[in-house]
Design a protein around this motif. Structure first.
Motif, PDB file in Angstrom:
ATOM      1  N   PRO A   1       0.632  -1.491   0.020  1.00 17.13           N
ATOM      2  CA  PRO A   1       0.056   0.154   0.195  1.00 17.13           C
ATOM      3  C   PRO A   1       0.711   1.265   0.160  1.00 17.13           C
ATOM      4  O   PRO A   1       0.936   2.387  -0.849  1.00 17.13           O
ATOM      5  CB  PRO A   1      -1.006  -0.523   1.463  1.00 17.13           C
ATOM      6  CG  PRO A   1      -1.209  -1.579   1.868  1.00 17.13           C
ATOM      7  CD  PRO A   1       0.648  -2.226   0.846  1.00 17.13           C
ATOM      8  N   ASN A   2       1.978   1.655   0.737  1.00 14.04           N
ATOM      9  CA  ASN A   2       2.956   2.674   0.636  1.00 14.04           C
ATOM     10  C   ASN A   2       3.596   2.801  -0.694  1.00 14.04           C
ATOM     11  O   ASN A   2       3.869   3.898  -1.424  1.00 14.04           O
ATOM     12  CB  ASN A   2       3.592   2.237   1.847  1.00 14.04           C
ATOM     13  CG  ASN A   2       4.889   4.157   2.407  1.00 14.04           C
ATOM     14  OD1 ASN A   2       3.330   4.507   2.652  1.00 14.04           O
ATOM     15  ND2 ASN A   2       5.834   3.926   1.963  1.00 14.04           N
ATOM     16  N   ILE A   3       3.560   1.575  -1.866  1.00 14.40           N
ATOM     17  CA  ILE A   3       4.072   1.973  -2.506  1.00 14.40           C
ATOM     18  C   ILE A   3       2.899   2.385  -3.661  1.00 14.40           C
ATOM     19  O   ILE A   3       3.829   3.330  -4.249  1.00 14.40           O
ATOM     20  CB  ILE A   3       5.119   0.704  -2.957  1.00 14.40           C
ATOM     21  CG1 ILE A   3       6.206   0.161  -2.616  1.00 14.40           C
ATOM     22  CG2 ILE A   3       4.902   0.716  -4.815  1.00 14.40           C
ATOM     23  CD1 ILE A   3       7.234  -0.905  -3.324  1.00 14.40           C
ATOM     24  N   ILE A   4       2.319   2.014  -3.745  1.00 15.54           N
ATOM     25  CA  ILE A   4       0.965   2.433  -4.584  1.00 15.54           C
ATOM     26  C   ILE A   4       0.911   4.085  -4.001  1.00 15.54           C
ATOM     27  O   ILE A   4       0.844   4.614  -5.229  1.00 15.54           O
ATOM     28  CB  ILE A   4      -0.162   1.757  -4.543  1.00 15.54           C
ATOM     29  CG1 ILE A   4      -0.167   0.666  -4.933  1.00 15.54           C
ATOM     30  CG2 ILE A   4      -1.664   2.169  -5.452  1.00 15.54           C
ATOM     31  CD1 ILE A   4       0.021  -0.556  -6.383  1.00 15.54           C
ATOM     32  N   ASN A   5       0.904   4.393  -2.594  1.00 14.92           N
ATOM     33  CA  ASN A   5       0.286   5.954  -2.180  1.00 14.92           C
ATOM     34  C   ASN A   5       1.569   6.255  -2.466  1.00 14.92           C
ATOM     35  O   ASN A   5       1.021   8.076  -3.164  1.00 14.92           O
ATOM     36  CB  ASN A   5       0.295   6.082  -0.849  1.00 14.92           C
ATOM     37  CG  ASN A   5      -1.305   4.970   0.138  1.00 14.92           C
ATOM     38  OD1 ASN A   5      -1.762   4.860  -0.980  1.00 14.92           O
ATOM     39  ND2 ASN A   5      -1.034   4.690   1.083  1.00 14.92           N
ATOM     40  N   LEU A   6       2.563   5.882  -2.491  1.00 17.93           N
ATOM     41  CA  LEU A   6       4.580   7.088  -2.660  1.00 17.93           C
ATOM     42  C   LEU A   6       4.024   7.200  -4.318  1.00 17.93           C
ATOM     43  O   LEU A   6       4.274   8.265  -5.104  1.00 17.93           O
ATOM     44  CB  LEU A   6       5.310   6.032  -2.791  1.00 17.93           C
ATOM     45  CG  LEU A   6       6.490   7.043  -3.305  1.00 17.93           C
ATOM     46  CD1 LEU A   6       6.742   7.803  -1.726  1.00 17.93           C
ATOM     47  CD2 LEU A   6       7.690   5.832  -2.719  1.00 17.93           C
ATOM     48  N   LEU A   7       3.427   5.861  -5.295  1.00 18.40           N
ATOM     49  CA  LEU A   7       3.485   6.767  -6.980  1.00 18.40           C
ATOM     50  C   LEU A   7       2.725   7.274  -6.977  1.00 18.40           C
ATOM     51  O   LEU A   7       2.233   7.788  -8.119  1.00 18.40           O
ATOM     52  CB  LEU A   7       3.054   4.715  -7.195  1.00 18.40           C
ATOM     53  CG  LEU A   7       4.414   4.112  -7.546  1.00 18.40           C
ATOM     54  CD1 LEU A   7       3.650   2.672  -8.432  1.00 18.40           C
ATOM     55  CD2 LEU A   7       5.165   4.142  -8.444  1.00 18.40           C
ATOM     56  N   HIS A   8       1.513   7.043  -6.960  1.00 18.21           N
ATOM     57  CA  HIS A   8       0.243   7.917  -7.090  1.00 18.21           C
ATOM     58  C   HIS A   8       0.217   9.594  -6.241  1.00 18.21           C
ATOM     59  O   HIS A   8       0.693  10.462  -6.916  1.00 18.21           O
ATOM     60  CB  HIS A   8      -0.979   7.041  -6.496  1.00 18.21           C
ATOM     61  CG  HIS A   8      -1.522   6.219  -7.309  1.00 18.21           C
ATOM     62  ND1 HIS A   8      -2.533   5.604  -6.524  1.00 18.21           N
ATOM     63  CD2 HIS A   8      -1.247   6.290  -8.039  1.00 18.21           C
ATOM     64  CE1 HIS A   8      -2.781   4.776  -7.271  1.00 18.21           C
ATOM     65  NE2 HIS A   8      -2.057   4.319  -8.293  1.00 18.21           N
TER      66      HIS A   8
END
Length: 216
Positions: A168-175
């Motif tokens: 979830p943290n990688i997804i949030n960072l990407l977005h």
């Protein structure tokens, strides 16, 4: 929000991969797009074929014909497999001429990205990150820093990464940084993996088994 669903090399359950028939079947069955690979043949034509060691005497579909037939049907994810930058220029010429409505140019060959970004400055560009990029010694914090740096350094705006590495943290960072997340769903446990991708908030998925479309 459901991710974009892209048939990897077309409907490869019912037809040979990377063929007009496989792409047509995938769109007919409800795929949002198709993924395919391109090389240059001995005459300088952009052809659709996966293997680097393709048979140079065999006839393969032309990118021109794929763009003509499917350019208005959905996402066309074009992976540059050729190691010759001239291939990128020829792809650009065909796209400018035939004007498909939704394309993404992808590659895993890092030295090609300056050429891709030059020819496609305002296009979706996918960086395919292999499993070997992430090593056992890396902390989660460093992995996140690494992925973000690779996107910024290459000029890509879509990360292609194995599902197991997404958090979830990688997804949030990407977005947060205006990047999109892509993953590939293998045939094993495909529905479970699709649900996990949806839960994580992944933006687009390529998949091998066309039967997934009946299950979601």
């Amino acid at each position: 929000m459901k991710p974009l669903i892209i048939a990897h090399r077309g409907d490869t359950i019912n037809y040979p991969e990377n063929t007009i028939e496989a792409f047509e079947s995938a769109f007919d069955k409800g795929a949002d797009g198709v993924e395919f690979d391109v090389h240059l043949d001995k005459n300088g034509n952009v052809i659709v074929v996966h293997d680097y060691a393709f048979d140079k005497n065999k006839k393969y579909p032309l990118l021109r014909d794929v763009l003509k037939q499917f350019g208005q049907k959905g996402r066309l994810e074009i992976e540059i497999k050729s190691l010759n930058p001239e291939c990128i220029k020829q792809v650009k010429k065909l796209i400018n001429e035939l004007k498909p409505k939704d394309i993404e140019i992808t590659s895993r060959v890092l030295p090609l990205f300056p050429y891709i970004k030059k020819e496609f400055p305002n296009t979706k560009i996918g960086l395919i990150c292999g499993a070997k990029l992430i090593e056992d010694w890396m902390t989660q914090e460093f992995i996140e820093e690494l992925l973000l740096a690779y996107l910024k350094l290459t000029g890509a705006n879509i990360l292609h990464l194995q599902l197991d590495y997404y958090t979830p943290n990688i997804i949030n960072l990407l977005h947060k940084n205006n990047f999109l997340a892509h993953t590939h769903l293998k045939r094993e446990n495909i529905l479970k993996n699709y649900k996990n991708a949806v839960k994580l908030g992944i933006d687009q998925c390529s998949f091998d088994d066309i039967n997934l479309l009946k299950l979601i």
